[in-house]
Structures are given as structure tokens and as C-alpha cells.
Motif scaffolding. Structure first.
Motif, mmCIF file in Angstrom:
data_model
loop_
_atom_site.group_PDB
_atom_site.id
_atom_site.type_symbol
_atom_site.label_atom_id
_atom_site.label_comp_id
_atom_site.label_asym_id
_atom_site.label_seq_id
_atom_site.Cartn_x
_atom_site.Cartn_y
_atom_site.Cartn_z
ATOM 1 N N MET A 51 42.901 63.113 78.880
ATOM 2 C CA MET A 51 42.542 63.403 77.493
ATOM 3 C C MET A 51 43.687 62.942 76.598
ATOM 4 N N ASP A 52 43.352 62.407 75.437
ATOM 5 C CA ASP A 52 44.404 61.932 74.541
ATOM 6 C C ASP A 52 44.979 63.088 73.711
ATOM 7 N N PRO A 53 46.013 62.827 72.897
ATOM 8 C CA PRO A 53 46.638 63.904 72.128
ATOM 9 C C PRO A 53 45.756 64.563 71.069
ATOM 10 N N GLU A 54 44.602 64.008 70.798
ATOM 11 C CA GLU A 54 43.649 64.656 69.895
ATOM 12 C C GLU A 54 42.602 65.450 70.668
ATOM 13 N N GLY A 55 42.701 65.433 71.995
ATOM 14 C CA GLY A 55 41.754 66.162 72.829
ATOM 15 C C GLY A 55 40.519 65.367 73.194
ATOM 16 N N ASP A 56 40.541 64.072 72.920
ATOM 17 C CA ASP A 56 39.393 63.222 73.244
ATOM 18 C C ASP A 56 39.538 62.633 74.644
ATOM 19 N N PHE A 57 38.416 62.515 75.316
ATOM 20 C CA PHE A 57 38.371 61.940 76.653
ATOM 21 C C PHE A 57 38.773 60.472 76.615
ATOM 22 N N VAL A 58 39.615 60.075 77.583
ATOM 23 C CA VAL A 58 40.059 58.689 77.684
ATOM 24 C C VAL A 58 39.471 58.024 78.922
ATOM 25 N N GLU A 59 39.703 58.649 80.088
ATOM 26 C CA GLU A 59 39.262 58.034 81.336
ATOM 27 C C GLU A 59 39.257 59.077 82.447
ATOM 28 N N ALA A 60 38.349 58.897 83.406
ATOM 29 C CA ALA A 60 38.325 59.729 84.610
ATOM 30 C C ALA A 60 38.986 58.947 85.733
ATOM 31 N N LEU A 61 39.933 59.587 86.389
ATOM 32 C CA LEU A 61 40.608 58.979 87.538
ATOM 33 C C LEU A 61 40.070 59.658 88.786
ATOM 34 N N GLY A 62 39.602 58.850 89.719
ATOM 35 C CA GLY A 62 38.971 59.397 90.910
ATOM 36 C C GLY A 62 39.801 59.232 92.160
ATOM 37 N N ARG A 63 39.191 59.542 93.267
ATOM 38 C CA ARG A 63 39.877 59.459 94.558
ATOM 39 C C ARG A 63 40.237 58.031 94.924
ATOM 40 N N GLN A 64 39.584 57.065 94.266
ATOM 41 C CA GLN A 64 39.863 55.665 94.569
ATOM 42 C C GLN A 64 41.205 55.211 93.990
ATOM 43 N N HIS A 65 41.785 55.984 93.092
ATOM 44 C CA HIS A 65 43.070 55.632 92.496
ATOM 45 C C HIS A 65 44.207 56.268 93.286
ATOM 46 N N SER A 66 45.173 55.454 93.667
ATOM 47 C CA SER A 66 46.376 56.004 94.296
ATOM 48 C C SER A 66 47.185 56.710 93.207
ATOM 49 N N PRO A 67 48.150 57.554 93.583
ATOM 50 C CA PRO A 67 48.994 58.180 92.555
ATOM 51 C C PRO A 67 49.714 57.145 91.687
ATOM 52 N N GLU A 68 50.148 56.068 92.295
ATOM 53 C CA GLU A 68 50.845 55.024 91.553
ATOM 54 C C GLU A 68 49.903 54.326 90.566
ATOM 55 N N GLN A 69 48.691 54.039 91.008
ATOM 56 C CA GLN A 69 47.706 53.425 90.114
ATOM 57 C C GLN A 69 47.363 54.373 88.967
ATOM 58 N N GLY A 70 47.167 55.647 89.303
ATOM 59 C CA GLY A 70 46.848 56.643 88.278
ATOM 60 C C GLY A 70 47.946 56.745 87.231
ATOM 61 N N ALA A 71 49.195 56.812 87.669
ATOM 62 C CA ALA A 71 50.326 56.897 86.734
ATOM 63 C C ALA A 71 50.382 55.656 85.850
ATOM 64 N N ARG A 72 50.152 54.503 86.433
ATOM 65 C CA ARG A 72 50.190 53.255 85.670
ATOM 66 C C ARG A 72 49.086 53.247 84.611
ATOM 67 N N LYS A 106 48.671 64.608 94.674
ATOM 68 C CA LYS A 106 48.517 63.344 93.947
ATOM 69 C C LYS A 106 48.846 63.546 92.467
ATOM 70 N N MET A 107 48.360 64.647 91.892
ATOM 71 C CA MET A 107 48.623 64.946 90.484
ATOM 72 C C MET A 107 50.122 65.123 90.241
ATOM 73 N N ALA A 108 50.804 65.788 91.162
ATOM 74 C CA ALA A 108 52.253 65.986 91.033
ATOM 75 C C ALA A 108 52.981 64.643 91.049
ATOM 76 N N THR A 109 52.571 63.758 91.928
ATOM 77 C CA THR A 109 53.192 62.432 92.005
ATOM 78 C C THR A 109 52.928 61.640 90.728
ATOM 79 N N MET A 110 51.683 61.678 90.240
ATOM 80 C CA MET A 110 51.362 60.983 88.986
ATOM 81 C C MET A 110 52.178 61.564 87.835
ATOM 82 N N PHE A 111 52.226 62.879 87.756
ATOM 83 C CA PHE A 111 52.956 63.533 86.669
ATOM 84 C C PHE A 111 54.431 63.147 86.687
#
Length: 185
Positions: free
Chosen positions: A149-170, A61-66
Motif C-alpha cells: 500500500m502506498d503512503p496514502e493507503g492506496d493499493f499498489v501491488e500484490a506480491l505472491g509466493r512466486q516472488h523471492s524476498p529479494e525480488q519483493g524488496a526490489r 520472507k517478509m522480515a527479509t524484504m523489510f
């Protein structure tokens, strides 16, 4: 708008901090620190190479999102796998394992104490069985989230199993559109 609220809420007062400084080893045996992630978004997953099912599914899933993010925003995301099983996951093992999923994945390991500290910083639950004999197989129970994590190293959001790769990428791409800071090339 909801996306901005999620990102801002993660930085709000009274919220637990997710992420932090670390020093680990990458899959080539080189020192890799949290500073190496600065300047672009990072997608961090915690797992272990002997995982029979969940980790391989999530790394696919991570590979598809990436790949989806890379197609629209080249060089803006670093995909990172941090082991929860440093006793078995040395740099050589990580390199071989992650090559099965994507050549651009960064694999990180360290001592048990280093991994325990980074898991604590990211609020990752993990548990290895006690009294394991050398060579004995075992499973590691752990949290199943991707930490954006954003470019400053701050947490943005947790993506879980409920997100498809397409949703995660979006979701990742939408957060990137909101970024007003500097990018590392």
C-alpha cells in the motif's frame, strides 16, 4: 515502466478497490487504525499464529524484504500482520509470535466482525471451520499475498509466493522511487 503501469492500473476505473479504513488492536492492546499507516508504504500480510508452515515461511520472507528495504530506505515501510483467526490471536499471542520473526512487525487483531470487514476490504479470502469446540485445534484457509500500500493507503501491488524476498524488496523499492507525495517521518 511496467511497475508504474501496475500501480496505476490498481487505481484505475472499474477496478475493485483493495484496502480501506479499519480500526483494530495492535500487539500491545492499543487501538490501531488505517490512518496510522498513512505517510509511508505498508506491506500487509494476513495469516494466523497457529499456522504450521505457510505463515511462518511468509513471515520469514517478509522480515527479509523489510530488512532489505530498510537498509536502502530507512523508515519508509511498515510491515503489518493481520490475523485471520481473532478467536485465538489476541494481542498477547500476536506479540509473542511476531517477536520470533522481527521486532518491528505490527500485529493486528480485533473481533471476528472487524477481521471479516478488513479481509473483505482487502479482498482476502479466509475460512474458519464451523462448530469448533473450545480448545480444539484447527486450520484457517486464507489468501497468501503481501499487499503493498502506498503512503496514502492506496493499493499498489500484490506480491505472491512466486516472488523471492529479494525480488519483493526490489519491487517495493522501485515503487518507492516513483512516489511523488509526502512522507511521514
Amino acid at each position: 515502466m511496467q511497475r508504474k503501469r501496475v500501480a496505476e492500473a490498481a487505481k484505475g476505473v472499474g477496478r475493485p478497490k483493495v484496502g480501506g479504513e479499519f480500526v483494530l488492536l495492535d500487539q500491545d492492546g492499543r487501538t490501531f487504525t488505517s490512518e496510522d499507516l498513512k505517510g509511508r508504504y505498508s506491506l500487509i500480510y494476513f495469516g494466523f499464529t497457529h499456522c504450521p508452515d505457510i505463515c511462518p515461511e511468509e513471515l520469514d520472507k517478509m522480515a527479509t524484504m523489510f530488512d532489505a528495504v530498510e537498509a536502502e530506505a530507512p523508515g519508509s515501510l511498515t510491515p503489518v500482520f493481520i490475523t485471520c483467526d481473532p478467536a485465538r490471536d489476541d494481542p498477547k499471542i500476536l506479540k509473542s509470535y511476531l517477536a520470533e520473526f522481527h521486532p518491528r512487525f505490527v500485529g493486528l487483531t480485533g473481533t471476528y466482525e472487524q477481521i471479516k470487514d478488513v479481509c473483505k476490504a482487502y479482498r482476502v479470502y479466509f475460512s474458519t471451520p464451523r462448530d469448533v469446540k473450545p480448545g480444539q485445534d484447527y486450520l484457517v484457509d486464507h489468501s497468501i499475498y503481501f499487499y503493498l500500500m502506498d503512503p496514502e493507503g492506496d493499493f499498489v501491488e500484490a506480491l505472491g509466493r512466486q516472488h523471492s524476498p529479494e525480488q519483493g524488496a526490489r519491487i517495493i523499492l522501485e515503487h518507492m522511487k516513483d512516489w511523488k507525495g509526502a512522507w511521514r517521518k
